[in-house]
Design a protein around this motif. Structure first.
Motif, PDB file in Angstrom:
ATOM      1  N   ALA A 277      68.674  58.982  38.698  1.00 41.17           N
ATOM      2  CA  ALA A 277      67.463  59.798  38.674  1.00 41.17           C
ATOM      3  C   ALA A 277      67.766  61.277  38.884  1.00 41.17           C
ATOM      4  N   THR A 278      68.728  61.825  38.129  1.00 43.58           N
ATOM      5  CA  THR A 278      68.997  63.247  38.247  1.00 43.58           C
ATOM      6  C   THR A 278      68.588  63.969  36.978  1.00 43.58           C
ATOM      7  N   ASN A 279      68.280  65.238  37.108  1.00 45.04           N
ATOM      8  CA  ASN A 279      67.973  66.077  35.954  1.00 45.04           C
ATOM      9  C   ASN A 279      68.684  67.390  36.161  1.00 45.04           C
ATOM     10  N   PRO A 280      69.645  67.765  35.340  1.00 48.08           N
ATOM     11  CA  PRO A 280      70.137  67.074  34.147  1.00 48.08           C
ATOM     12  C   PRO A 280      70.850  65.757  34.481  1.00 48.08           C
ATOM     13  N   PRO A 281      70.936  64.848  33.467  1.00 45.79           N
ATOM     14  CA  PRO A 281      71.527  63.530  33.694  1.00 45.79           C
ATOM     15  C   PRO A 281      72.988  63.610  34.129  1.00 45.79           C
TER      16      PRO A 281
ATOM     17  N   PHE B 266      76.225  62.147  33.557  1.00 43.82           N
ATOM     18  CA  PHE B 266      76.913  61.230  32.641  1.00 43.82           C
ATOM     19  C   PHE B 266      78.136  60.589  33.297  1.00 43.82           C
TER      20      PHE B 266
END
Lengths: 312, 282
Positions: B47-51, B53
């Motif tokens: 659940a992070t923004n930006p993702p 990866f």
């Protein structure tokens, strides 16, 4: 075909003196068919007749004693009720948008995949995958993992380019449902159209090329006319499935924000509001709509069917 | 592709279009790849923004889904789905095979009419009969009973199966069957030695497609089952409303429930179109 081999038997005009052995033989031919036929009539046709009957009654399951015959009142209510009329319109919009866009995308993909290139099988498999995700799971994926305004993938990717962070579902609820369905149904259209492309007459294509026709001319005058039937078939089968869509609407918006289509409304009016009569009338209307689509669909399928049979 | 004259510019165009095809294929697959990756992330990394990866991989999402955190176990629902899908597929085969035989190898009079009757029942929407079926189940104590779903899924898939089987059995040459009859072979022998080898791949593909449709079904299951007979898609509807940080769990759940369909779908890939188009496209 095999049908012609039985024709001479049926043609003999000895109706008055038909022997019992003939009748026995006819029944032994029919017997294997009967279980399936009886099963289908009992499980699908009888409930529909019941729906038809219930649709003429004012019947709320919470007040079973007040049940009475009302003639066409339920239909009148369904057709004049603003919410229900809206759900008819939503159904039309949803079906038309999803079918048309996935058909166009599917055509483009089928044309791309019709050419030979390295890894074509892999790309085909990648493209089919969205169709093979359980519909509820696909809807959950779009709702939570892609659309979520705070940590969804779409806004996450927009973040990289410094773009806005929209709330996808609230801003365009119907479009959000449509996009997820287009993602799932484009592979279906692609598969049908690819089968169509691969049934083209190669000699004719070669001849056209030798005569100096360019790619666009070949597409416009040879491929497209040949694909017409397949486009029709894809559109009609797609319509039949998407008119009935429940999973995506139920999962992504729970029928809210003006996205309730007819199947969802029917579900809601008897499962939550217990309005049996109204739900049945709405159900009958869905059937009438489907019959209109189905008449065309059956015509297309039967013409393709005859074409295949004559080729065999 | 023609072997005669491949001009260099047309070859370059071919490579370019191949690249475009790869790009679109990856784009379509991206949501699934992202779902798979997220299912192996911890809830806070998911659940992070930006993702994130490259976040560390963990099986916590799967542990959570299978009830390690105290939630309901998905096993009863998965087993119910398996019973409903396999049970209805077997019933479909038992009903569809004889019917297809009577519509292709030894056809009844007006066999095309019968075939189209089956097809027309497929066009009757589910909602058309849902309420009477619900009332019937309620009055006969069949609500929340997995066998009711077995019956309904059979009716949902039987038309497709009859159409597909008919087209597969029609591929068995009549002359071969007649020759076997002249040689004195009886019906069971003919079915086992002549018909089965030709029709078996088609029958397998039909079964896989029926399995997929039953496994995916939501509306009947949602209305007619409750606690006991709940199927996997109904279990998934428990994730419709957000429950705090639960993305990895949702991804793990969606992936686990979709795995049987992905497997069956790829196994039946070549016959998928024929099944979905009710045998109209070969």
């Amino acid at each position: 075909m095999s049908a012609t081999t039985t024709a001479p038997i049926t043609a003999t005009p000895v109706r008055t003196t038909r022997r019992p052995s003939d009748r026995l033989r006819a029944w032994s031919t029919r017997a294997p068919l009967l279980p399936a036929l009886v099963f289908m009539i009992v499980v699908t046709q009888l409930p529909f007749v019941a729906t038809l009957v219930i649709s003429f009654f004012d019947w709320n399951a919470l007040y079973p004693k007040a049940r009475h015959f009302t003639g066409f009142d339920n239909y009148q209510e369904v057709l004049t009720d603003a919410d229900l009329r809206h759900s008819v319109w939503t159904t039309v919009l949803l079906t038309a948008a999803v079918v048309l866009l996935s058909l166009i995308l599917g055509l483009a993909l089928a044309l791309l995949l019709d050419r030979k290139f390295r890894g074509r099988g892999v790309v085909r498999t990648l493209l089919i995958a969205p169709f093979l995700v359980v519909p509820v799971a696909a809807a959950l994926l779009w709702k939570h993992v892609l659309y979520n305004p705070e940590y969804g993938l779409f806004n996450g990717l927009l973040h990289y380019v410094g773009g806005p962070q929209p709330d996808w579902i609230s801003n365009n609820p119907l479009l959000a449902v449509e996009a997820s369905l287009i993602w799932q149904w484009t592979p279906f259209m692609m598969l049908i159209l690819l089968a169509g492309l691969q049934s083209r007459d190669n000699e004719q294509l070669e001849a056209a090329r030798v005569d100096g026709a360019n790619d666009w001319q070949i597409f416009r005058h040879l491929t497209l006319p040949h694909l017409r039937r397949y486009l029709e078939l894809g559109a009609l089968l797609g319509s039949i499935y998407i008119v009935q869509n429940f999973d995506a609407v139920f999962t992504i918006t729970s029928g809210g924000l003006g996205t309730a289509n007819l199947p969802y409304t029917v579900y809601q009016s008897f499962y939550q509001a217990h309005e049996n009569g109204l739900a049945s009338a709405a159900g009958v209307l869905v059937v009438i709509g489907s019959i209109i689509i189905a008449t065309f669909a059956l015509r297309v399928v039967s013409s393709l069917f005859r074409e295949e049979a004559s080729r065999a | 592709m023609s072997t005669v004259a491949v001009r260099p510019d047309s070859r370059r165009k071919g490579v370019g279009l191949g690249l475009v095809a790869w790009l679109v294929g990856i784009l379509f697959f991206l949501p699934i790849a992202w779902m798979a990756l997220t299912s192996f992330h911890s809830e806070s990394d998911a659940a992070t923004n930006p993702p994130s990866f490259g976040a560390a991989l963990t099986l916590d999402g799967y542990r959570e889904f299978f009830g390690a955190g105290g939630g309901a176990s998905p096993w009863p629902a998965l087993i119910n789905s398996a019973v409903a899908s396999l049970g209805s597929t077997i019933l479909v085969l038992l009903l569809a095979l004889p019917a297809a035989y009577a519509l292709s190898i030894r056809p009844v009079k007006k066999w095309t009419d019968v075939l189209f009757f089956f097809l027309s029942t497929k066009m009757l929407p589910v909602v058309a009969g849902l309420l009477p079926i619900y009332l019937f189940a309620k009055n006969t104590d069949m609500l929340d009973n997995i066998w009711l779903l077995v019956i309904l899924y059979t009716s949902m898939n039987l038309p497709i199966a009859v159409w597909m089987m008919q087209s597969f059995l029609a591929e068995v040459p009549v002359a071969v069957i007649e020759a076997a009859q002249i040689d004195g072979a009886r019906l069971p022998t003919i079915l086992a030695r002549v018909v089965a080898p030709i029709a078996l791949p088609g029958i397998a593909a039909t079964s896989l497609i029926c399995f997929i449709f039953s496994w995916n079904e939501l509306l009947f299951a949602r209305v007619l089952t409750g606690v006991v007979a709940e199927t996997a898609p109904v279990f998934l509807t428990g994730f419709i409303t957000s429950q705090g940080l639960f993305l990895a769990k949702v991804c793990a759940a969606s992936l686990v429930v979709s795995l049987p369909v992905l497997a069956a779908g790829f196994a039946a890939q070549d016959k998928l179109v024929q099944g979905l188009s009710l045998g109209a496209v070969k």
